[in-house]
Design a protein around this motif. Structure first.
Motif, PDB file in Angstrom:
ATOM      1  N   SER A   1      -0.295   4.680   7.132  1.00 56.78           N
ATOM      2  CA  SER A   1       0.856   4.664   8.000  1.00 56.78           C
ATOM      3  C   SER A   1       1.659   4.034   7.491  1.00 56.78           C
ATOM      4  CB  SER A   1       0.255   4.195   9.538  1.00 56.78           C
ATOM      5  OG  SER A   1      -0.468   5.370   9.905  1.00 56.78           O
ATOM      6  N   ILE A   2       1.301   2.752   6.951  1.00 54.33           N
ATOM      7  CA  ILE A   2       2.233   1.713   6.380  1.00 54.33           C
ATOM      8  C   ILE A   2       2.715   2.116   5.118  1.00 54.33           C
ATOM      9  CG2 ILE A   2       2.378  -0.415   5.085  1.00 54.33           C
ATOM     10  CD1 ILE A   2       0.043  -1.662   7.046  1.00 54.33           C
TER      11      ILE A   2
ATOM     12  N   ALA B   1       5.347   4.925   6.094  1.00 56.82           N
ATOM     13  CA  ALA B   1       6.409   4.392   6.726  1.00 56.82           C
ATOM     14  C   ALA B   1       7.565   4.088   5.930  1.00 56.82           C
ATOM     15  CB  ALA B   1       5.995   3.457   7.774  1.00 56.82           C
TER      16      ALA B   1
ATOM     17  N   LEU C   1       9.291   6.783   4.566  1.00 57.47           N
ATOM     18  CA  LEU C   1      10.564   6.942   5.475  1.00 57.47           C
ATOM     19  C   LEU C   1      11.411   5.965   5.408  1.00 57.47           C
ATOM     20  CD1 LEU C   1       8.320   8.448   8.364  1.00 57.47           C
ATOM     21  CD2 LEU C   1       9.583   9.886   6.749  1.00 57.47           C
ATOM     22  N   GLN C   2      11.415   4.669   5.324  1.00 56.61           N
ATOM     23  CA  GLN C   2      12.223   3.839   5.014  1.00 56.61           C
ATOM     24  C   GLN C   2      13.254   4.066   4.010  1.00 56.61           C
ATOM     25  OE1 GLN C   2      12.508   1.921   7.815  1.00 56.61           O
ATOM     26  NE2 GLN C   2      12.407  -0.138   6.625  1.00 56.61           N
TER      27      GLN C   2
ATOM     28  N   TYR D   1      17.829   3.515  11.932  1.00 54.45           N
ATOM     29  CA  TYR D   1      16.283   4.037  11.557  1.00 54.45           C
ATOM     30  C   TYR D   1      15.740   2.908  10.936  1.00 54.45           C
ATOM     31  CZ  TYR D   1      12.120   6.405  10.366  1.00 54.45           C
ATOM     32  OH  TYR D   1      10.657   6.493  10.360  1.00 54.45           O
ATOM     33  N   HIS D   2      16.303   2.593   9.816  1.00 55.72           N
ATOM     34  CA  HIS D   2      15.852   1.560   8.796  1.00 55.72           C
ATOM     35  C   HIS D   2      15.510   0.232   9.450  1.00 55.72           C
ATOM     36  CE1 HIS D   2      15.192   0.488   4.546  1.00 55.72           C
ATOM     37  NE2 HIS D   2      15.781  -0.840   4.713  1.00 55.72           N
TER      38      HIS D   2
ATOM     39  N   ALA E   1      12.508   0.953  12.122  1.00 53.45           N
ATOM     40  CA  ALA E   1      11.181   1.144  11.349  1.00 53.45           C
ATOM     41  C   ALA E   1      10.722  -0.308  10.687  1.00 53.45           C
ATOM     42  CB  ALA E   1      11.410   2.238  10.475  1.00 53.45           C
TER      43      ALA E   1
ATOM     44  N   ALA F   1       8.860  -1.920  13.123  1.00 56.33           N
ATOM     45  CA  ALA F   1       7.629  -1.375  13.205  1.00 56.33           C
ATOM     46  C   ALA F   1       6.523  -1.603  11.992  1.00 56.33           C
ATOM     47  CB  ALA F   1       7.606   0.277  13.555  1.00 56.33           C
ATOM     48  N   ILE F   2       7.018  -1.492  10.844  1.00 53.26           N
ATOM     49  CA  ILE F   2       6.036  -1.874   9.693  1.00 53.26           C
ATOM     50  C   ILE F   2       5.525  -2.981   9.716  1.00 53.26           C
ATOM     51  CG2 ILE F   2       6.084  -2.224   7.488  1.00 53.26           C
ATOM     52  CD1 ILE F   2       8.031   0.221   6.975  1.00 53.26           C
TER      53      ILE F   2
END
Length: 136
Positions: free
Chosen positions: A11-12, A15, A18-19, A51-52, A55, A58-59
């Motif tokens: 997931s990391i 993610a 996506l970053q 988003y960046h 997220a 979240a990371i």
């Protein structure tokens, strides 16, 4: 717990990808908006930038949970890899903050992001390998 470790590591890594995509979107959106005559100032923001930022938080949470889970599993070097991921994420935050004052350091922010994804991916692969029995 090995499965949870692997899911968190994967997931990391995803993610972070996506970053990277979101900051590319942000850059191209800034260029497009400027070309369209929009004013780009301190109050300007776009989806990619927002988003960046979100997220990234979240990371950081995932990395902390990942480290905690690493103490509950038998993944070879699992704790060390999780600690490295968390350390790189902390460095990522520091580089982001400093890069607003010294934009050239943003290069290191980008490279470090790739390192986060690489180490998390390595940790995920280690968790996919079954534990080896200990011989006497």
């Amino acid at each position: 717990m090995r499965a949870a470790y692997r899911v968190l590591a994967s997931s990391i890594a995803v993610a972070v990808v996506l970053q990277i995509a979101s900051i590319a979107l942000a850059g191209f959106t800034v260029a497009s908006d400027a070309e369209d005559g929009k004013t780009i100032g301190a109050d300007y923001s776009n989806f990619g930038q927002s988003y960046h930022s979100i997220a990234g938080t979240a990371i950081a949470v995932l990395a902390l949970v990942f480290l905690i889970v690493s103490f509950l599993t038998d993944v070879p070097r699992g704790r060390a890899l999780a600690g490295i991921v968390l350390g790189l994420v902390v460095l990522q935050f520091v580089l982001a903050v400093v890069s607003f004052g010294l934009p050239a350091l943003g290069i290191l922010h980008g490279i470090n992001g790739l390192a986060v994804a690489a180490v998390a991916g390595m940790a995920s692969r280690r968790a996919a390998t079954p534990a080896q029995p200990v011989s006497a």
